[in-house]
Design an enzyme around this catalytic site. Structure first.
Site, mmCIF file in Angstrom:
data_model
loop_
_atom_site.group_PDB
_atom_site.id
_atom_site.type_symbol
_atom_site.label_atom_id
_atom_site.label_comp_id
_atom_site.label_asym_id
_atom_site.label_seq_id
_atom_site.Cartn_x
_atom_site.Cartn_y
_atom_site.Cartn_z
ATOM 1 N N PHE A 70 5.615 8.695 9.675
ATOM 2 C CA PHE A 70 4.412 9.442 9.040
ATOM 3 C C PHE A 70 5.014 10.651 8.020
ATOM 4 C CE2 PHE A 70 0.276 8.653 11.221
ATOM 5 C CZ PHE A 70 0.338 7.266 11.153
ATOM 6 N N TRP A 110 0.766 -1.213 0.148
ATOM 7 C CA TRP A 110 -0.071 0.002 -0.036
ATOM 8 C C TRP A 110 0.855 1.241 0.204
ATOM 9 C CZ3 TRP A 110 -5.036 1.993 0.988
ATOM 10 C CH2 TRP A 110 -5.289 3.248 1.463
ATOM 11 N N ASP A 163 0.649 9.223 0.994
ATOM 12 C CA ASP A 163 0.995 10.717 0.516
ATOM 13 C C ASP A 163 2.544 10.333 -0.324
ATOM 14 O OD1 ASP A 163 -0.736 10.502 2.542
ATOM 15 O OD2 ASP A 163 0.308 11.533 3.971
ATOM 16 N N ARG A 193 1.013 16.708 13.106
ATOM 17 C CA ARG A 193 1.712 15.759 11.963
ATOM 18 C C ARG A 193 1.959 16.818 10.845
ATOM 19 N NH1 ARG A 193 -2.952 12.709 12.560
ATOM 20 N NH2 ARG A 193 -4.196 12.846 10.780
#
Ligand code: FRU
Length: 527
Positions: free
Chosen positions: A123, A61, A64, A190
């Site tokens: 992230f 997968w 961003d 974030r």
């Protein structure tokens, strides 16, 4: 000190504000395991919708785009990657690079969770070139506050890493540089973006305030390592918006030398309104002004970057006087058909952001994208009779179409193209809709996956102009449409049925006059 997880002391040392490094695993081992995870998925991949000219992972997968930069003669695109499955999961950073933004090669996975602060995910974040000419990578370390899942919310902090080599194939993590003031924040904290203005380094990222408002916070630093809170740069006026993911912030100058500042963000929580905000969450921008020592002052309303079904979390970067953006074609509505195929998700083409004479931002593919063209056929002008389909390509899976519709000589209700048109009568239509004066991508008859339509606006001036140009990119499992040279853009997945995937000209309940039609066969980007 932050003490969400008793027994682990992780906050910045408040005296020195130095980075905090707390390893929990061997990074090289984690990276090797992630490579093996991607390879295992890639080995069984079904390529029916796997992209030819959009960036995707070999397997697994992605979401961003991250860490975009041009460094040492190469373009670098990193992306959020879950290497062990085709759904979102513990985040890593995948990486590809290119000498020309046309031909790409795979690079080693850049980041895997190996520090306590990023235990449950590395992230999103961005790259910026320091005064020493070397890139820095800022990203968010993510943990679940309850140690296992999202039911207790997130625990997120900002992190710094530096490359070990000029090819950006390996990195040294410096650790946490900004801790989360958990009393002031409702979990979301974030996606850092860093730039320099007038000798000071600035960082902004997205925050959900304690009263659940979507904000962008601003920090400053003299040295890129030690950061101090400055102010709330921006709070979204809509109280439904509780978080601004992947914020972006950059100056842009129009052809007359007028400078504006642009904030971009992916707004969580905005409700659909007419044609606006039809996706689960929606990415857009506001144009305004900013000076150090101030908050951002918007001069426009929120506008979408892209009106398609699948566009989210874009990131831009400045290089050679250009502002270049990649978006993620987010598939977040079930069924997500490609999840069965060993991979999930691709990025958009790279787009150059410009400030037009109309005062609005335009996004068109960077000029390098023309380098994908293998062959070109000019079909010239064509008249399509009411309700007649004219097949112009028998099988288009890697194709660009440039088309001009003469609106004054067209009286069809809907006029344009059907793509991915298979013998079982499935397909996706891309049309000018005369009743709404919009350009529509309609998936009501698509073979697989989510349906629905999206509709991009045309201005009064564009409608009065009498011609409409569409630049349509057809990949195996998605389409991108650029309207009138990038005045609007649309990105949608389109999962075709079996057999050859034709392209047809269509004119519903009236005729269409096409005054120019050019078809390019496109090369693979090599991934
Ligand atoms: C946006 C986002 C970011 C986050 C990342 C996690 O799609 O939720 O806010 O950093 O994805 O994968």
């Amino acid at each position: 000190m932050t003490t969400l997880n008793p027994g682990i002391a992780l906050a910045n040392d408040t005296e020195s504000n130095d980075p905090v490094l707390t390893p929990i695993a061997d990074h090289a081992e984690r990276l090797a395991a992630a490579e093996a995870g991607v390879a295992a998925l890639a080995a069984t991949r079904n390529d029916r919708w796997y992209p030819r000219f959009h960036i995707a992972s070999d397997g697994g997968w992605i979401n961003d785009p991250n860490g975009l930069c041009h460094y040492n003669g190469r373009w670098h695109v990193f992306y959020q990657l879950h290497p062990y499955g085709t759904q979102w999961g513990p985040m890593h950073w995948g990486h590809v690079s290119s000498p020309d933004m046309v031909h790409w090669r795979r690079e080693p996975i850049a980041f895997a969770p190996s520090l306590e602060q990023e235990r449950h995910g590395v992230f999103s974040g961005s790259a910026v070139i320091g005064d020493d000419g070397r890139p820095r990578i800022y990203y968010t370390g993510h943990r679940w506050a309850n140690g296992k899942d999202n039911t207790g919310g997130d625990w997120q902090v900002q992190m710094l890493a530096e490359p070990d080599d000029d090819e950006l194939t390996s990195f040294t993590k410096l650790g946490m540089i900004i801790d989360c003031p958990t009393d002031e924040v409702d979990h979301h904290f974030r996606d850092p973006k860093v730039w320099k203005t007038a000798g000071t380094w600035y960082m902004t990222f997205g925050v959900s305030s304690k009263d659940k408002r979507g904000q962008m916070w601003l920090y400053t630093s003299p040295d890129m390592v030690h950061w101090t809170f400055d102010r709330v740069l921006f709070e979204h006026p809509d109280p439904d918006v509780f978080m601004l993911e992947c914020p972006d912030f950059f100056p842009i100058t129009d052809a007359n030398g007028n400078e504006k500042w642009v904030i971009g963000f992916s707004a969580m929580g905005a409700k659909p309104r007419g044609f606006m905000n039809r996706n689960l969450n929606n990415a857009g921008y506001m144009i305004g002004t900013w000076k150090p020592g101030e908050s951002f002052k918007p001069e426009t309303e929120f506008r979408l970057w892209d009106w398609g079904h699948n566009f989210y979390a874009p990131q831009s970067f400045a290089t050679d006087g250009r502002q270049i953006m990649y978006g993620w074609m987010s598939p977040f509505v079930s069924p997500i058909s490609m999840e069965e195929d060993g991979w999930c998700g691709n990025l958009t083409l790279p787009r150059e952001i410009t400030l037009g004479a109309d005062g609005d931002l335009h996004t068109a593919p960077v000029k390098e994208v023309e380098g994908l063209r293998l062959s070109t056929v000019e079909l010239g002008s064509m008249h399509v009779e009411p309700n007649q389909d004219v097949t112009i390509l028998d099988d288009a899976q890697s194709t660009e179409i440039e088309m001009t519709i003469d609106l004054n000589a067209t009286n069809a209700e809907r006029a344009g193209l059907r793509v991915h048109a298979t013998p079982d009568d499935h397909g996706t239509t891309i049309v000018y809709d005369a009743q709404t004066g919009r350009v529509v991508i309609d998936r009501q008859n698509v073979a697989h996956g989510d349906r629905g339509y999206r509709a991009a606006p045309l201005s009064e001036e564009e409608l009065a102009n009498g011609t409409l140009t569409l630049r349509v990119f057809i990949d195996r499992g998605c389409v991108e449409v650029y309207v009138n040279g990038g005045r609007q853009a649309m990105s949608s997945y389109s999962f075709s049925g079996e057999g050859p995937r034709a392209v047809q000209l269509i004119a519903e309940s009236g005729a269409m006059q096409v005054s120019g039609l050019t078809v390019h066969e496109l090369d693979s980007i090599g991934l």
